[in-house]
Enzyme design. Structure first.
Site, PDB file in Angstrom:
ATOM      1  N   HIS A  24      13.338  11.940   5.713  1.00 36.80           N
ATOM      2  CA  HIS A  24      13.319  13.486   5.030  1.00 36.80           C
ATOM      3  C   HIS A  24      14.752  13.349   4.714  1.00 36.80           C
ATOM      4  CE1 HIS A  24       9.505  14.198   7.173  1.00 36.80           C
ATOM      5  NE2 HIS A  24       9.894  13.418   8.037  1.00 36.80           N
ATOM      6  N   HIS A  57       5.260   7.422   0.767  1.00 38.51           N
ATOM      7  CA  HIS A  57       4.832   8.554   1.361  1.00 38.51           C
ATOM      8  C   HIS A  57       5.335   9.718   0.561  1.00 38.51           C
ATOM      9  CE1 HIS A  57       4.225  11.072   4.947  1.00 38.51           C
ATOM     10  NE2 HIS A  57       5.592  11.514   4.747  1.00 38.51           N
TER      11      HIS A  57
END
Length: 133
Positions: free
Chosen positions: A93, A115
């Site tokens: 993240h 992803h």
């Protein structure tokens, strides 16, 4: 370059006679494919383990960061830890600047995006091509 995405793996029949890079979960090395491969490869000094991110206390991932001479397998057998163990501070993240800084410091030959939302991944891919191709 040969890259394969393995949805599942039979560790006992995995052909690892040549060079292999495997991203396997769980990251704490407590069970599953990551632990099975670790137990199989830990004794060989030609192998390495990269802990990518935070390692929880009292897990094998945290234990091997201190580079003990031995580890205990899932079956309870003691074996030498001869594989290289290293750590990289990594989070899934992050923003583009953090990704760019990481990529610049590592300087990989290939980048594989695995992803994220399709539109965001497309923008990231375009920016990476502009910066690194």
């Amino acid at each position: 370059t040969h890259i394969r995405n393995l949805k599942s793996i039979d560790v006992n029949n995995f052909d690892d006679r040549g060079p292999s890079v495997v991203f396997a979960s769980p990251g704490m090395l407590q069970s599953g494919v990551s632990r099975q491969l670790f137990d199989r490869w830990a004794t060989d000094p030609k192998n390495g383990v990269l802990i990518a991110g935070y390692a929880v206390e009292h897990t094998l991932a945290k234990e091997i960061m201190s580079q003990p001479k031995e580890v205990v397998t899932m079956e309870g057998r003691r074996q030498p830890l001869n594989a290289l163990v290293d750590y990289v501070s990594f989070s899934a993240h992050v923003d583009f600047v953090q990704n760019r800084d990481f990529i610049t410091s590592v300087n990989p030959r290939n980048i594989i995006l695995v992803h994220g939302a399709k539109e965001e991944m497309g923008r990231l891919k375009g920016a990476l091509i502009m910066n690194y191709a």
